[in-house]
Structure formats: structure tokens, C-alpha cells
Enzyme design. Structure first.
Site, PDB file in Angstrom:
ATOM      1  CG  ASN A   1      -1.526   1.353   1.480  1.00 28.71           C
ATOM      2  OD1 ASN A   1      -2.379   1.823   0.740  1.00 28.71           O
ATOM      3  ND2 ASN A   1      -1.042   2.027   2.522  1.00 28.71           N
TER       4      ASN A   1
ATOM      5  CB  SER B   1      -3.677   5.252  -8.312  1.00 26.75           C
ATOM      6  OG  SER B   1      -4.276   6.493  -8.659  1.00 26.75           O
TER       7      SER B   1
ATOM      8  CE1 TYR C   1       0.513   7.981  -6.004  1.00 24.51           C
ATOM      9  CE2 TYR C   1      -1.181   8.490  -7.629  1.00 24.51           C
ATOM     10  CZ  TYR C   1      -0.810   7.911  -6.429  1.00 24.51           C
ATOM     11  OH  TYR C   1      -1.750   7.249  -5.672  1.00 24.51           O
TER      12      TYR C   1
ATOM     13  CB  ALA D   1       5.091   6.820 -14.725  1.00 31.37           C
TER      14      ALA D   1
ATOM     15  CE  LYS E   1       0.219   4.422  -6.326  1.00 29.39           C
ATOM     16  NZ  LYS E   1       0.340   3.405  -5.271  1.00 29.39           N
TER      17      LYS E   1
END
Lengths: 230, 220
Positions: free
Chosen positions: A73, A125, A137, A139, A141
């Protein structure tokens, strides 16, 4: 008693997930680099660790004992402009969002293989499906969802399930970091006129980590209420 | 629950019944215990009247589906009309007929049966087309009904051990089984578990989603 290992368990989605597993009788290993916002009961074992230290991950996992469920996570986001993104921050995102989950999966996979059982849930996400104000971020995810499929393939014949959730914007500390334009876009698109709650994402993680049927593997479950659907 | 007499529909009806739901199972022919309402869903015109006499419905599972399993050059007009009706038009009609009462209660859950057939080429062209259509109308109704408290989601199974799979073209079965991680077909109960979760437990924020139940088959 089954054991779940949740990274980024100090707040937000990870904290909510840790709480659900705890409530179901799991031994909970909660990892975060900062527990100052964490109200997990003492029964959860706190592990203060910065996942940027990739080299220490194997040794860390080795001392944790049996892990039945891994929840990847932990994630980082900065929202710097694309044309002025400090290299150091880009590398941090890539390390925490991509390389650390891979290191963690590699570290737990041998014992899961031996037991012919195990569940891994990665927190992606909706950023994976669309562009994102934070280039790295989005890329990472997207990369994490790809990693989910690769490991589902690598480990599937050994009875290990690897899935992901792709939450829409969720009311966490990370949400506060988003530019107003992104928040406005979210509110325009969600059916119910509200962002996700961390607990709703946690419930989905919990289902994938416990009761979801074995034929669900390599899948990404959208938890987005219409915001940025793929 | 449409298509409740066998396969995924039957397993899902059982799962929901075990969870405490009163299940009204519909099928086109009376067989066993699963069928409470005998109705052929190709009769689109009668769907509204049918729904009116069933009373309050909290959960609709649009499970009934057919596969013709013939190549495009051998597809007859009748076969095309039938698959379009059962797989696409009937579920939309059912949602249209049921949703006003769900809207009035500001609650309700609808689960549609898509398929991995939606994502790739298919040896039964209209099967693929209709299942892709299921995903489209799932999202459309999620957007239209979602603001009023109704959840509309879909499941997309891969090869599941049912009569429909046995009837599929051999090259299709082979293409599916080549990809699955565990070299087995899924069980109807596994799809049923997912449907039960979407129907009873999934958080409200999951809306317009498609849950893939494929064990690695045609991952999107």
C-alpha cells in the site's frame, strides 16, 4: 492465526486496511516510516521502516515469520510540475511505488510458494489509466498494475493470488496534496459527488486478501465511482 | 436472478439464498428448484409487465446469456437476433423496468454478467459484441443511477465450468485454457462468490466497475 503485512499502515488506506484485518483476527504487521498519525491498537506490530532502503527489505521480511497476505500500500506523491521535477523526488517515487513492492513480493514469495498459498494485494490508482499531475506517480501506478499481472503469472501455478485495487481519489493526506484543478475534476466525475473513503478501499483490499475466489488473479479492481474510469 | 436454472446463475442464486436473500430465479424452462419464473427473455415486450408483478426487488443479477458458437459466415439472422435480445436488450429492459422503484427507494444493486469476451477477438462475433456492450451499459447505468444510490457493476469471467463453455468452439476453449495460470476452468461458485460480494458487501464507492474473474486469461 493468519498474518498480514501492510505497508504504509500509519495512515490513510493502509491504516484502514490494517484495522480491518486486525478486526478479523489477523496478526497484523504494520509498516510505515512514520506512525505519528497512527491510532492502531497495540496488538498490531509496528515496524518503522523507510521503504527507500531496498537493500534491507529481504532481511526485514526474513525476521517477520510467516506472512499469508502482503498488502503493498505504501506510496509517495509530490505533484511537482513535469518540467521541474527534482530527480531526487522522482527516484523516491519510483523506489517507494515500484521497486519496494517488487522487493517485498520477492521477499515473501519463497515462503508462500512453499506453503502453496498466499495473497498479495497491490494498491494502484486510477492514475494508472489516465495522465496525472504528478508524472511519476501516474507512471509508477501504471507500472504497479503491470507488475501485478507479471507476478500473478509468475506465482499463479503455486497457488498465490496477486491482485490490485485502483482507487479513485481517496480522502487521505495524499488527497490534500492534489492541485485544486484535480480535485475539481474528481468532483465533476464521481457519481456520488464525494471522493472515496479510505475504509471503502480497505474493504476491497480485505476482500481480495481473504475471501475473494481463487479464480480472481492478475486482476485490478476499480474503486472509483466513475472518476477516471479506464 | 436471470438464467437461474443452471451454471453461474444457479450457483449465484444459491449463494444469495445462503446469505439470507429471497431469490426469484428466472429461466426459460422449468428445471429443478432454481426456476421460480418461466420466461423467455427474447420476449422483450413482456418484461415490464413481468417485473411489475414481482414486487420489490433490491438486487438484479442480469446473468442469462447465450452463445451461438458459430463462425460469422454461418450466423443466421435468427441466431443474431436471439443473442442480441438475450445478452443485450433484455438486461437493459430489465434495468429500465426495475430502476424506477430502486430510484424511489434510493437503493439497489445491479450486477451484469460480462465476459473476457468483451476485451478481445472472439470466434463468436456477436457474443463478443454483446459482452462488450454489457460493459458499456453497466457504465452508462452506473452514471445515470449512481447519483441516486444505486450500484451497477459487472463481472467478467474467463472460462468457467458450465454448459456454455462446453458448447464453445474448440479453438476458443484452447485460447482460453492456454492462458490461465492454474490450467483449470473456474467454478461457477467462484463467480457466484464475486456476485454475492458485489450484491451484498462491496462498498458503495465501487460503481461502474467490472471485476475480472479470469485467472490470467485475457488480462486487460
Amino acid at each position: 492465526m493468519k498474518t498480514v503485512f501492510v505497508t504504509g499502515a500509519g495512515r490513510g488506506i493502509g491504516l484502514a486496511a490494517a484495522r480491518l484485518f486486525l478486526g478479523d483476527g489477523f496478526r497484523v504487521l504494520a509498516l510505515d516510516r512514520d506512525f505519528s498519525a497512527c491510532d492502531l491498537p497495540k496488538t498490531a506490530e509496528r515496524i518503522t521502516y523507510d521503504l527507500q532502503h531496498l537493500d534491507g527489505i529481504a532481511a526485514l521480511v526474513a525476521r517477520l515469520g510467516e506472512i499469508d497476505v502482503l498488502v503493498n500500500n505504501a506510496g509517495t506523491l509530490y505533484c511537482h510540475p513535469h518540467d521541474a521535477f527534482p530527480t531526487e523526488d522522482a527516484l523516491e517515487i519510483i523506489t517507494v511505488n515500484l521497486r519496494a513492492p517488487v522487493a517485498l513480493i520477492e521477499a515473501v514469495a519463497p515462503q508462500m510458494k512453499k506453503r502453496k498459498a498466499g495473497r498479495i494485494v497491490n494498491v494502484g490508482s486510477v492514475a494508472a489509466f489516465t495522465g496525472h499531475p504528478d508524472l511519476w506517480y501516474g507512471a509508477t501506478k501504471a507500472g504497479l498494475l503491470n507488475i501485478t499481472k507479471s507476478y500473478a503469472g509468475f506465482l499463479g501455478k503455486d497457488g498465490i493470488l496477486v491482485n490490485a485495487v485502483a482507487p479513485g481519489p481517496t480522502l487521505t493526506a495524499m488527497y490534500e496534496q492534489l492541485p485544486q484543478s484535480r480535485k475539481d475534476a474528481v468532483m465533476r466525475s464521481v457519481y456520488s459527488g464525494r471522493p472515496c473513503s479510505p475504509d471503502e478501499v480497505a474493504q476491497t483490499i480485505f476482500w481480495l486478501g481473504t475471501a475473494a475466489p481463487a479464480y480472481i488473479s492478475g486482476a485490478t479492481l476499480d474503486v472509483n465511482n466513475g472518476s477516471y474510469p479506464r | 436472478m436471470t438464467g437461474a436454472a443452471r451454471g453461474i446463475g444457479r450457483a449465484s442464486a444459491e449463494a444469495l439464498r445462503e446469505a439470507g436473500c429471497k431469490v426469484i430465479g428466472l429461466d426459460r424452462e422449468k428445471s429443478g428448484e432454481g426456476c421460480d419464473v418461466v420466461y423467455d427473455l427474447t420476449d422483450l415486450a413482456g418484461i415490464r409487465r413481468l417485473v411489475e408483478r414481482l414486487g420489490e426487488i433490491d438486487i438484479l443479477v442480469n446473468n442469462a446469456g447465450v452463445q451461438t458458437a458459430v463462425s460469422i459466415d454461418r450466423y443466421t439472422d435468427e441466431q443474431r437476433a436471439r443473442i442480441l435480445r438475450v445478452n443485450l436488450e433484455a438486461p437493459v429492459e430489465l434495468i429500465r423496468a426495475l430502476s424506477p422503484r430502486m430510484l424511489a427507494r434510493r437503493s439497489g444493486r445491479i450486477i451484469n454478467l460480462a465476459s473476457v469476451a468483451a476485451y478481445t477477438a472472439h470466434t463468436d462475433v456477436w457474443y463478443g459484441v454483446t459482452k462488450a456492450g454489457v460493459i458499456s451499459f453497466t457504465r452508462t447505468f452506473a452514471a445515470q443511477l449512481g447519483p441516486h444510490g444505486i450500484q451497477v457493476n459487472a463481472v467478467a469471467p474467463g472460462p468457467i465450468d458450465t454448459a456454455l463453455l462446453k458448447n464453445a468452439q474448440p479453438e476458443r476453449i484452447e485460447a482460453l485454457m492456454r492462458q490461465v495460470y492454474t490450467k483449470r476452468a473456474g467454478k461457477p461458485e467462484e463467480v457466484a462468490d464475486t456476485i454475492r460480494w458485489l450484491a451484498l458487501e462491496a462498498p458503495p464507492i465501487i460503481n461502474g466497475a467490472v471485476v475480472d474473474i479470469t485467472d490470467g486469461c485475457f488480462l486487460r
